[in-house]
Scaffold this motif. Structure first.
Motif, PDB file in Angstrom:
ATOM      1  N   VAL A 111      12.665  16.890   2.914  1.00 47.59           N
ATOM      2  CA  VAL A 111      11.640  15.876   2.678  1.00 47.59           C
ATOM      3  C   VAL A 111      10.249  16.499   2.775  1.00 47.59           C
ATOM      4  O   VAL A 111      10.013  17.403   3.581  1.00 47.59           O
ATOM      5  N   ASP A 112       9.319  16.010   1.962  1.00 52.40           N
ATOM      6  CA  ASP A 112       7.965  16.576   1.942  1.00 52.40           C
ATOM      7  C   ASP A 112       7.144  16.128   3.145  1.00 52.40           C
ATOM      8  O   ASP A 112       7.256  14.991   3.595  1.00 52.40           O
ATOM      9  N   ARG A 113       6.301  17.036   3.584  1.00 53.00           N
ATOM     10  CA  ARG A 113       5.347  16.727   4.653  1.00 53.00           C
ATOM     11  C   ARG A 113       4.013  16.348   4.001  1.00 53.00           C
ATOM     12  O   ARG A 113       3.602  16.940   3.012  1.00 53.00           O
ATOM     13  N   ILE A 114       3.337  15.357   4.560  1.00 56.89           N
ATOM     14  CA  ILE A 114       2.050  14.902   4.030  1.00 56.89           C
ATOM     15  C   ILE A 114       0.938  15.433   4.933  1.00 56.89           C
ATOM     16  O   ILE A 114       1.016  15.299   6.156  1.00 56.89           O
ATOM     17  N   VAL A 115      -0.071  16.033   4.316  1.00 56.96           N
ATOM     18  CA  VAL A 115      -1.213  16.526   5.104  1.00 56.96           C
ATOM     19  C   VAL A 115      -2.280  15.437   5.102  1.00 56.96           C
ATOM     20  O   VAL A 115      -2.761  15.002   4.051  1.00 56.96           O
ATOM     21  N   PHE A 116      -2.631  14.959   6.293  1.00 62.18           N
ATOM     22  CA  PHE A 116      -3.623  13.894   6.424  1.00 62.18           C
ATOM     23  C   PHE A 116      -4.393  14.111   7.713  1.00 62.18           C
ATOM     24  O   PHE A 116      -3.809  14.253   8.777  1.00 62.18           O
ATOM     25  N   ASN A 117      -5.702  14.122   7.631  1.00 59.04           N
ATOM     26  CA  ASN A 117      -6.521  14.447   8.807  1.00 59.04           C
ATOM     27  C   ASN A 117      -7.166  13.240   9.484  1.00 59.04           C
ATOM     28  O   ASN A 117      -7.803  13.381  10.514  1.00 59.04           O
ATOM     29  N   GLY A 118      -7.010  12.063   8.904  1.00 60.99           N
ATOM     30  CA  GLY A 118      -7.647  10.876   9.486  1.00 60.99           C
ATOM     31  C   GLY A 118      -6.826  10.284  10.621  1.00 60.99           C
ATOM     32  O   GLY A 118      -5.802  10.830  11.024  1.00 60.99           O
ATOM     33  N   ASP A 119      -7.287   9.130  11.120  1.00 59.87           N
ATOM     34  CA  ASP A 119      -6.545   8.476  12.201  1.00 59.87           C
ATOM     35  C   ASP A 119      -5.474   7.543  11.625  1.00 59.87           C
ATOM     36  O   ASP A 119      -5.371   7.347  10.417  1.00 59.87           O
ATOM     37  N   ILE A 120      -4.689   6.952  12.532  1.00 61.24           N
ATOM     38  CA  ILE A 120      -3.541   6.148  12.098  1.00 61.24           C
ATOM     39  C   ILE A 120      -3.977   4.889  11.360  1.00 61.24           C
ATOM     40  O   ILE A 120      -3.343   4.491  10.387  1.00 61.24           O
ATOM     41  N   GLU A 121      -5.092   4.277  11.785  1.00 64.28           N
ATOM     42  CA  GLU A 121      -5.561   3.063  11.103  1.00 64.28           C
ATOM     43  C   GLU A 121      -5.906   3.355   9.643  1.00 64.28           C
ATOM     44  O   GLU A 121      -5.533   2.597   8.747  1.00 64.28           O
ATOM     45  N   SER A 122      -6.592   4.476   9.413  1.00 64.89           N
ATOM     46  CA  SER A 122      -6.965   4.780   8.023  1.00 64.89           C
ATOM     47  C   SER A 122      -5.746   5.181   7.205  1.00 64.89           C
ATOM     48  O   SER A 122      -5.662   4.879   6.015  1.00 64.89           O
ATOM     49  N   LEU A 123      -4.753   5.822   7.848  1.00 68.18           N
ATOM     50  CA  LEU A 123      -3.506   6.139   7.129  1.00 68.18           C
ATOM     51  C   LEU A 123      -2.803   4.842   6.737  1.00 68.18           C
ATOM     52  O   LEU A 123      -2.297   4.712   5.620  1.00 68.18           O
ATOM     53  N   SER A 124      -2.804   3.877   7.649  1.00 73.18           N
ATOM     54  CA  SER A 124      -2.166   2.587   7.380  1.00 73.18           C
ATOM     55  C   SER A 124      -2.834   1.888   6.194  1.00 73.18           C
ATOM     56  O   SER A 124      -2.159   1.333   5.321  1.00 73.18           O
ATOM     57  N   GLU A 125      -4.167   1.935   6.154  1.00 68.66           N
ATOM     58  CA  GLU A 125      -4.904   1.297   5.050  1.00 68.66           C
ATOM     59  C   GLU A 125      -4.571   1.958   3.717  1.00 68.66           C
ATOM     60  O   GLU A 125      -4.348   1.286   2.707  1.00 68.66           O
ATOM     61  N   ILE A 126      -4.512   3.294   3.731  1.00 71.32           N
ATOM     62  CA  ILE A 126      -4.187   4.035   2.495  1.00 71.32           C
ATOM     63  C   ILE A 126      -2.752   3.736   2.064  1.00 71.32           C
ATOM     64  O   ILE A 126      -2.474   3.489   0.888  1.00 71.32           O
ATOM     65  N   THR A 127      -1.837   3.732   3.043  1.00 71.98           N
ATOM     66  CA  THR A 127      -0.418   3.500   2.733  1.00 71.98           C
ATOM     67  C   THR A 127      -0.216   2.141   2.096  1.00 71.98           C
ATOM     68  O   THR A 127       0.543   1.999   1.141  1.00 71.98           O
ATOM     69  N   SER A 128      -0.922   1.131   2.619  1.00 76.88           N
ATOM     70  CA  SER A 128      -0.715  -0.239   2.113  1.00 76.88           C
ATOM     71  C   SER A 128      -1.084  -0.350   0.640  1.00 76.88           C
ATOM     72  O   SER A 128      -0.570  -1.202  -0.073  1.00 76.88           O
ATOM     73  N   THR A 129      -1.976   0.531   0.147  1.00 77.34           N
ATOM     74  CA  THR A 129      -2.432   0.438  -1.248  1.00 77.34           C
ATOM     75  C   THR A 129      -1.614   1.315  -2.208  1.00 77.34           C
ATOM     76  O   THR A 129      -1.868   1.319  -3.405  1.00 77.34           O
ATOM     77  N   LEU A 130      -0.640   2.068  -1.687  1.00 78.52           N
ATOM     78  CA  LEU A 130       0.159   2.935  -2.561  1.00 78.52           C
ATOM     79  C   LEU A 130       0.973   2.111  -3.554  1.00 78.52           C
ATOM     80  O   LEU A 130       1.415   1.019  -3.253  1.00 78.52           O
ATOM     81  N   THR A 131       1.177   2.662  -4.746  1.00 77.56           N
ATOM     82  CA  THR A 131       2.141   2.067  -5.686  1.00 77.56           C
ATOM     83  C   THR A 131       3.121   3.156  -6.104  1.00 77.56           C
ATOM     84  O   THR A 131       2.795   4.342  -6.079  1.00 77.56           O
ATOM     85  N   SER A 132       4.322   2.736  -6.465  1.00 81.91           N
ATOM     86  CA  SER A 132       5.422   3.648  -6.852  1.00 81.91           C
ATOM     87  C   SER A 132       5.849   4.572  -5.721  1.00 81.91           C
ATOM     88  O   SER A 132       6.462   5.610  -5.944  1.00 81.91           O
ATOM     89  N   GLU A 133       5.488   4.243  -4.494  1.00 82.05           N
ATOM     90  CA  GLU A 133       5.935   5.009  -3.320  1.00 82.05           C
ATOM     91  C   GLU A 133       6.313   4.034  -2.216  1.00 82.05           C
ATOM     92  O   GLU A 133       5.697   2.979  -2.079  1.00 82.05           O
ATOM     93  N   GLU A 134       7.324   4.417  -1.412  1.00 81.62           N
ATOM     94  CA  GLU A 134       7.721   3.519  -0.332  1.00 81.62           C
ATOM     95  C   GLU A 134       6.729   3.576   0.819  1.00 81.62           C
ATOM     96  O   GLU A 134       6.375   2.564   1.390  1.00 81.62           O
ATOM     97  N   GLY A 135       6.287   4.777   1.169  1.00 85.11           N
ATOM     98  CA  GLY A 135       5.372   4.920   2.295  1.00 85.11           C
ATOM     99  C   GLY A 135       5.649   6.189   3.059  1.00 85.11           C
ATOM    100  O   GLY A 135       6.111   7.178   2.484  1.00 85.11           O
ATOM    101  N   TYR A 136       5.380   6.177   4.376  1.00 83.34           N
ATOM    102  CA  TYR A 136       5.490   7.386   5.192  1.00 83.34           C
ATOM    103  C   TYR A 136       6.219   7.110   6.498  1.00 83.34           C
ATOM    104  O   TYR A 136       6.337   5.967   6.936  1.00 83.34           O
ATOM    105  N   VAL A 137       6.682   8.195   7.116  1.00 84.63           N
ATOM    106  CA  VAL A 137       7.227   8.126   8.476  1.00 84.63           C
ATOM    107  C   VAL A 137       6.377   9.055   9.335  1.00 84.63           C
ATOM    108  O   VAL A 137       6.204  10.233   8.995  1.00 84.63           O
ATOM    109  N   ILE A 138       5.844   8.524  10.425  1.00 86.88           N
ATOM    110  CA  ILE A 138       5.072   9.357  11.359  1.00 86.88           C
ATOM    111  C   ILE A 138       6.025   9.797  12.458  1.00 86.88           C
ATOM    112  O   ILE A 138       6.587   8.971  13.175  1.00 86.88           O
ATOM    113  N   CYS A 139       6.230  11.105  12.576  1.00 87.78           N
ATOM    114  CA  CYS A 139       7.161  11.649  13.573  1.00 87.78           C
ATOM    115  C   CYS A 139       6.363  12.306  14.690  1.00 87.78           C
ATOM    116  O   CYS A 139       5.614  13.255  14.445  1.00 87.78           O
ATOM    117  N   PHE A 140       6.520  11.808  15.908  1.00 84.58           N
ATOM    118  CA  PHE A 140       5.806  12.366  17.051  1.00 84.58           C
ATOM    119  C   PHE A 140       6.599  13.522  17.649  1.00 84.58           C
ATOM    120  O   PHE A 140       7.799  13.665  17.432  1.00 84.58           O
TER     121      PHE A 140
END
Length: 395
Positions: free
Chosen positions: A218-247
């Motif tokens: 599975v691909d890793r996503i490079v993202f430098n922002g915080d979780i709230e901004s990732l959530s906002e970006i994820t909600s606007t995606l189309t043709s993608e299910e979303g992401y899994v954040i693994c701690f």
């Protein structure tokens, strides 16, 4: 204040079915499926109290039980030895779905992975054969995946099994479409766990194993922002299910796009033909078509047209029958005696309209649509109705 799960919850050690069976038997929603040589434990439905928050309001025993409950996502035990032989993903939740996934410490180290839209396959070895199992180890998936995979996947699974690890894959492809369409079938490595203590292998190791064995990861996503901004970006995606954040500690959170969530709800209505018929008859198709892709759009529009054609054909037949009976001055009693084996829908129509001056196509159509609605309350009812009335419809 209640301590957040992020800081307090270590996965339970599980060696033997005896470690967990009493907890499973206490909860009706946990399926204990004996498959002959092995037993699968999985939750069938999540009630309000199936996965309680794990915090210091619970006793030590309750905390252990709550941890184990989250492991009932396809645990497999050997019937011969009682030992655990598969440990797939624990139950984890969507961002913001509950309190524990709404407050996340931003300093926790994490990896963001692409969320693939297929079926989780977690293989295990039984009598030296690799069983390519879904959560409940469905036979048809085992056969399909077995035919798909090559020696690379098999070597990885056997080698990791000897290290007492369970591999988790996502089976994606055109034949296993959930919401998102994939052109080619594939089995993508998404995770790996220690079978006894539940620890997850970090992503860099997972990727290294994939490269070493020639297995897609599975691909890793490079993202430098915080979780709230990732959530906002994820909600606007189309043709993608979303992401899994693994701690780093193995815990994880799902983030799904609004597009996917909406479409998944829509697609779930398309699983059964009876539901599709209801959608069409209730006039809900117009609202759904904008969110469907071209292939689904074509399929449901074609079905809708065929349904209307079949209703029209049947309505004409019924009208012609009543007109013919009226011409020959047939009474209801005569008709009943001569047509003992005819289906109830036709008889009902004849009885309702035989003594009326005129019978129109509109009358027959309305009568049939009402009958169809009443017979889409269950799958078997709808199949029987189709069969009795010779409706040539296939979903």
């Amino acid at each position: 204040s209640e301590m957040c799960i992020r800081d307090s919850y270590s996965f339970p050690w599980i060696y033997d079915i005896e470690d967990v069976i009493d907890i499973a038997n206490k909860h009706d929603e946990i399926v204990v499926a004996n498959r002959g040589g092995y037993t699968v434990l999985d939750y069938s439905v999540a009630f309000v109290d199936t996965f309680p928050p794990i915090n210091y309001n619970l006793t030590i025993e309750e905390i252990y039980e709550a941890k184990v409950m989250r492991e009932f996502r396809g645990l497999v035990f050997s019937n011969k030895t009682g030992f655990i032989i598969r440990r797939p993903y624990h139950k984890f939740f969507n961002y913001g779905e509950r309190e524990e996934t709404s407050v996340v410490n931003p300093k926790l180290r994490h990896t963001i992975l692409d969320k693939l839209d297929g079926s989780m396959i977690s293989p295990f070895i039984h009598e030296n054969e690799i069983i390519w199992g879904t959560r409940l180890v469905a036979e048809e998936f085992h056969k399909t995946v077995k035919n798909l995979v090559g020696v690379n996947h098999e070597r990885l699974v056997r080698d990791m099994n000897s290290l007492e690890r369970t591999c988790m894959f996502e089976y994606i492809g055109p034949e296993n479409r959930i919401v998102i369409g994939y052109d080619d079938p594939n089995l993508v490595l998404t995770g790996m766990r220690d079978i006894f203590n539940g620890d997850y292998i970090p992503y860099h190791q997972l990727k290294a194993y994939g490269d070493m064995y020639g297995v897609p990861v599975v691909d890793r996503i490079v993202f430098n922002g915080d979780i709230e901004s990732l959530s906002e970006i994820t909600s606007t995606l189309t043709s993608e299910e979303g992401y899994v954040i693994c701690f780093e500690d193995g815990h994880r959170i799902k983030m799904k796009s609004d597009w996917y969530v909406q479409l998944h709800k829509v697609k779930s209505l398309f699983t059964f033909e009876k539901d599709v018929v209801r959608l069409i008859l209730d006039g809900q198709l117009d609202d759904l078509l904008p969110v469907l892709d071209d292939a689904d759009k074509e399929k449901i529009v074609a079905y809708s047209e065929k349904l209307h054609q079949e209703v029209e054909r049947l309505a004409k037949t019924y009208c012609e029958l009543v007109t013919e009976l009226q011409k020959t001055s047939t009474t209801k009693k005569d008709f009943a005696l001569n047509n003992k084996n005819n289906n109830g829908t036709m008889k009902g129509f004849v009885f309702a309209f035989l003594e009326k001056d005129t019978v129109t196509l509109h009358d027959a159509t309305e009568y049939l649509l009402d009958k169809i609605r009443k017979n889409t309350s269950s799958g078997p009812k709808w199949i029987e109705f189709k069969s009795n009335n010779g409706l040539e419809l296939k979903w």
